[in-house]
Design a protein around this motif. Sequence first.
Motif, PDB file in Angstrom:
ATOM      1  N   LEU A   1       0.834  -1.203   0.000  1.00 56.85           N
ATOM      2  CA  LEU A   1       0.000   0.000   0.000  1.00 56.85           C
ATOM      3  C   LEU A   1       0.872   1.257   0.000  1.00 56.85           C
ATOM      4  O   LEU A   1       0.528   2.252  -0.653  1.00 56.85           O
ATOM      5  N   ALA A   2       1.989   1.210   0.723  1.00 57.72           N
ATOM      6  CA  ALA A   2       2.931   2.331   0.649  1.00 57.72           C
ATOM      7  C   ALA A   2       3.424   2.510  -0.779  1.00 57.72           C
ATOM      8  O   ALA A   2       3.598   3.635  -1.272  1.00 57.72           O
ATOM      9  N   GLY A   3       3.648   1.385  -1.474  1.00 56.64           N
ATOM     10  CA  GLY A   3       4.044   1.452  -2.877  1.00 56.64           C
ATOM     11  C   GLY A   3       2.961   2.054  -3.756  1.00 56.64           C
ATOM     12  O   GLY A   3       3.256   2.806  -4.697  1.00 56.64           O
ATOM     13  N   VAL A   4       1.701   1.740  -3.466  1.00 61.19           N
ATOM     14  CA  VAL A   4       0.591   2.318  -4.228  1.00 61.19           C
ATOM     15  C   VAL A   4       0.584   3.839  -4.077  1.00 61.19           C
ATOM     16  O   VAL A   4       0.383   4.582  -5.048  1.00 61.19           O
ATOM     17  N   VAL A   5       0.818   4.309  -2.858  1.00 61.20           N
ATOM     18  CA  VAL A   5       0.903   5.759  -2.636  1.00 61.20           C
ATOM     19  C   VAL A   5       2.067   6.345  -3.424  1.00 61.20           C
ATOM     20  O   VAL A   5       1.926   7.361  -4.123  1.00 61.20           O
ATOM     21  N   TYR A   6       3.211   5.714  -3.334  1.00 60.94           N
ATOM     22  CA  TYR A   6       4.431   6.183  -4.004  1.00 60.94           C
ATOM     23  C   TYR A   6       4.190   6.307  -5.510  1.00 60.94           C
ATOM     24  O   TYR A   6       4.436   7.363  -6.123  1.00 60.94           O
ATOM     25  N   VAL A   7       3.703   5.234  -6.125  1.00 58.00           N
ATOM     26  CA  VAL A   7       3.523   5.205  -7.579  1.00 58.00           C
ATOM     27  C   VAL A   7       2.516   6.251  -8.028  1.00 58.00           C
ATOM     28  O   VAL A   7       2.746   7.011  -8.985  1.00 58.00           O
ATOM     29  N   ASN A   8       1.376   6.306  -7.348  1.00 59.02           N
ATOM     30  CA  ASN A   8       0.306   7.180  -7.815  1.00 59.02           C
ATOM     31  C   ASN A   8       0.528   8.638  -7.446  1.00 59.02           C
ATOM     32  O   ASN A   8      -0.032   9.529  -8.091  1.00 59.02           O
ATOM     33  N   ALA A   9       1.368   8.891  -6.454  1.00 56.52           N
ATOM     34  CA  ALA A   9       1.768  10.274  -6.187  1.00 56.52           C
ATOM     35  C   ALA A   9       2.694  10.785  -7.286  1.00 56.52           C
ATOM     36  O   ALA A   9       2.691  11.967  -7.631  1.00 56.52           O
ATOM     37  N   LEU A  10       3.489   9.867  -7.858  1.00 59.61           N
ATOM     38  CA  LEU A  10       4.393  10.232  -8.946  1.00 59.61           C
ATOM     39  C   LEU A  10       3.666  10.273 -10.289  1.00 59.61           C
ATOM     40  O   LEU A  10       3.846  11.218 -11.072  1.00 59.61           O
ATOM     41  N   ALA A  11       2.844   9.264 -10.567  1.00 63.04           N
ATOM     42  CA  ALA A  11       2.167   9.156 -11.868  1.00 63.04           C
ATOM     43  C   ALA A  11       0.805   8.521 -11.649  1.00 63.04           C
ATOM     44  O   ALA A  11       0.683   7.287 -11.676  1.00 63.04           O
ATOM     45  N   PRO A  12      -0.227   9.327 -11.408  1.00 61.37           N
ATOM     46  CA  PRO A  12      -1.555   8.774 -11.113  1.00 61.37           C
ATOM     47  C   PRO A  12      -2.012   7.780 -12.178  1.00 61.37           C
ATOM     48  O   PRO A  12      -1.935   8.038 -13.374  1.00 61.37           O
ATOM     49  N   GLY A  13      -2.442   6.614 -11.700  1.00 54.04           N
ATOM     50  CA  GLY A  13      -2.966   5.601 -12.603  1.00 54.04           C
ATOM     51  C   GLY A  13      -1.926   4.816 -13.372  1.00 54.04           C
ATOM     52  O   GLY A  13      -2.265   4.077 -14.298  1.00 54.04           O
ATOM     53  N   HIS A  14      -0.642   4.926 -12.968  1.00 54.38           N
ATOM     54  CA  HIS A  14       0.389   4.160 -13.669  1.00 54.38           C
ATOM     55  C   HIS A  14       0.178   2.668 -13.403  1.00 54.38           C
ATOM     56  O   HIS A  14      -0.124   2.256 -12.284  1.00 54.38           O
ATOM     57  N   PRO A  15       0.333   1.807 -14.431  1.00 56.58           N
ATOM     58  CA  PRO A  15       0.108   0.369 -14.231  1.00 56.58           C
ATOM     59  C   PRO A  15       1.107  -0.241 -13.254  1.00 56.58           C
ATOM     60  O   PRO A  15       2.316  -0.177 -13.470  1.00 56.58           O
ATOM     61  N   ALA A  16       0.585  -0.810 -12.184  1.00 58.57           N
ATOM     62  CA  ALA A  16       1.418  -1.432 -11.156  1.00 58.57           C
ATOM     63  C   ALA A  16       0.716  -2.679 -10.643  1.00 58.57           C
ATOM     64  O   ALA A  16      -0.503  -2.688 -10.467  1.00 58.57           O
ATOM     65  N   VAL A  17       1.501  -3.716 -10.413  1.00 58.98           N
ATOM     66  CA  VAL A  17       0.985  -4.978  -9.869  1.00 58.98           C
ATOM     67  C   VAL A  17       1.260  -4.997  -8.375  1.00 58.98           C
ATOM     68  O   VAL A  17       2.384  -4.733  -7.934  1.00 58.98           O
ATOM     69  N   PHE A  18       0.235  -5.304  -7.590  1.00 64.49           N
ATOM     70  CA  PHE A  18       0.308  -5.335  -6.132  1.00 64.49           C
ATOM     71  C   PHE A  18       0.986  -6.640  -5.722  1.00 64.49           C
ATOM     72  O   PHE A  18       0.364  -7.689  -5.629  1.00 64.49           O
ATOM     73  N   GLY A  19       2.293  -6.564  -5.493  1.00 65.58           N
ATOM     74  CA  GLY A  19       3.103  -7.771  -5.374  1.00 65.58           C
ATOM     75  C   GLY A  19       3.407  -8.203  -3.953  1.00 65.58           C
ATOM     76  O   GLY A  19       4.569  -8.185  -3.532  1.00 65.58           O
ATOM     77  N   THR A  20       2.398  -8.588  -3.221  1.00 64.36           N
ATOM     78  CA  THR A  20       2.612  -9.146  -1.883  1.00 64.36           C
ATOM     79  C   THR A  20       3.189 -10.551  -2.030  1.00 64.36           C
ATOM     80  O   THR A  20       2.480 -11.477  -2.416  1.00 64.36           O
ATOM     81  N   TRP A  21       4.460 -10.710  -1.665  1.00 66.40           N
ATOM     82  CA  TRP A  21       5.146 -12.000  -1.822  1.00 66.40           C
ATOM     83  C   TRP A  21       5.712 -12.484  -0.487  1.00 66.40           C
ATOM     84  O   TRP A  21       6.905 -12.738  -0.384  1.00 66.40           O
ATOM     85  N   PRO A  22       4.945 -12.600   0.558  1.00 67.45           N
ATOM     86  CA  PRO A  22       5.545 -13.104   1.799  1.00 67.45           C
ATOM     87  C   PRO A  22       5.974 -14.558   1.635  1.00 67.45           C
ATOM     88  O   PRO A  22       5.234 -15.383   1.099  1.00 67.45           O
ATOM     89  N   PHE A  23       7.179 -14.849   2.064  1.00 69.73           N
ATOM     90  CA  PHE A  23       7.710 -16.204   2.018  1.00 69.73           C
ATOM     91  C   PHE A  23       7.658 -16.830   3.407  1.00 69.73           C
ATOM     92  O   PHE A  23       7.265 -16.194   4.381  1.00 69.73           O
ATOM     93  N   VAL A  24       8.092 -18.075   3.495  1.00 64.46           N
ATOM     94  CA  VAL A  24       7.991 -18.852   4.728  1.00 64.46           C
ATOM     95  C   VAL A  24       9.368 -19.310   5.174  1.00 64.46           C
ATOM     96  O   VAL A  24      10.211 -19.673   4.355  1.00 64.46           O
TER      97      VAL A  24
END
Length: 514
Positions: free
Chosen positions: A293-316
């Motif tokens: 979500l911090a990344g979503v803020v970062y990307v859209n503050a720089l370029a609103p609506g820029h294509p970004a994939v929400f990449g939650t990759w928690p490992f074990v």
Amino acid sequence: MADECAVAVSRRSGGRAARVALRSAPLAENIRPVRPGLSGGQYRPLTEAGVKRIHEAALDALEQIGLANAPKSGIEIMTGAGAILGEDGRIRFPRALVEDMLAIAARDITLYARDPKQNLELTGTRVYYGTAGAAVHVVDVEKREYRESTAKDLLNAAQLVHHLDNVHFFQRAMVCRDIPDNFLMDINTLYACCAGTTKHVGTSFSDPSHVEGCFDLIHMIAGGEEKWRARPFVSNSNCFVVPPMKFAEESCITMEKCIRGGMPVLLLSAGQAGATAPAPLATAIVQAVAECLAGVVYVNALAPGHPAVFGTWPFVSDLRTGAMSGGSGEQALLTAGCAQMHQFYRLPGGAAAGIADAKLPDMQAGWEQAISNVMAGLSGLNMVYEAVGMHASLLGFCLESLVLGDDLLGQVQRCIRGIEVTEDSVSLDTMRSVCLDGPGHYLGHPQTLGLMQTEYIYPVVADRTSPKEWVEIGRPDLVVRAIERKNRILAEAAPSVIAPEIDRAIRERFRIYC
């Protein structure tokens, strides 16, 4: 699979009657039993209340804990949008800011391929499978040993993916260990991916200063910057955070450059539960969601609506040793849970599945790859990364396992497609004619023959013969058959799928190792 014959054998009791159907030509796209972008979403490990609780906890984490180590440019971008820089150097995100940025974030995006038929439409619960990772070794199954990966190995992997129907995109799967210069390594990584396949490509950059030169290469392949921006066929896999809750400064600068260059980005948060993420699976998801979500803020503050994939990759982690365990059941649950969070935000999402802890393509690898890929697909994860080829918890990549994985993913996608109940499919007319007036079996019935290719999928490498037939055909070994198919594909593959004149120009400008 469409370029080879698939054999389906149906038998009556004791083998007294047999019917063999050969697939002699590629199937039309609309009748293939599995195809890219099937809709999942049938499996949901989190309750609706659990999803909302994770969302609330993630917002609390962003507001109360925040993220450290943002680069100066990132601080300016995010605080300019309403984030708060504390005296402790951490950036905190008011809930209203997160909600505002979620409202303008890109949804229903297309990740383009150079071949338009291979475009990835990331909407709803459509599912696509592909490679990813940064393995530093190749698994040599014939010698049963690991060796350092090379640019040629990466090209071969891309060429295989180009010819494997059930692997839908190719993200850099190996590090080119034979190239000591990091800029040339990034150039050759990008070249090998694009020379091997016209499917969508994902890559990373080892230093922000390399982005401009790599974009020069991309523009050459695309036929100019304008054509590139119209159909960006490469995405940047960007580890913009270093869990727990810190920005990765150089990766953030790289991300900014990629966004300005028109490249879609994968916002990748890869904490390890019990190590760099909390041990409870639910809280591991909370941290990953907060970071993305911090990344979503970062990307859209720089370029609103820029294509970004929400990449939650928690490992074990295997908590007995602290070692990563990508093939565990817990990993499968984490990935499926993350898919639900992507859907909660209606954002295009990606996560990891299909990783094997096994060192070779053996039975352990089979169950590890199958369980997590099925669960990821049934949960409706848009982009399933690292789905095939990965062994030793991402340390080794195996070309034969990639080939075997194509069969596996065909079966997985058939599970995702589910059982279609229609008036025709549940009609009793066929049962009535067979049982009351017919031969008492369905082997030669027009309904059976008509559904052989559209309702069923047949493996290319896997063996379904009887023990007697298996002996008669020489007792084929599964891995040997995978080696044979790998060699056949690579022998017939074009040296490069980049136009010859462009390929020559690239080689004149850059030192290409493969």
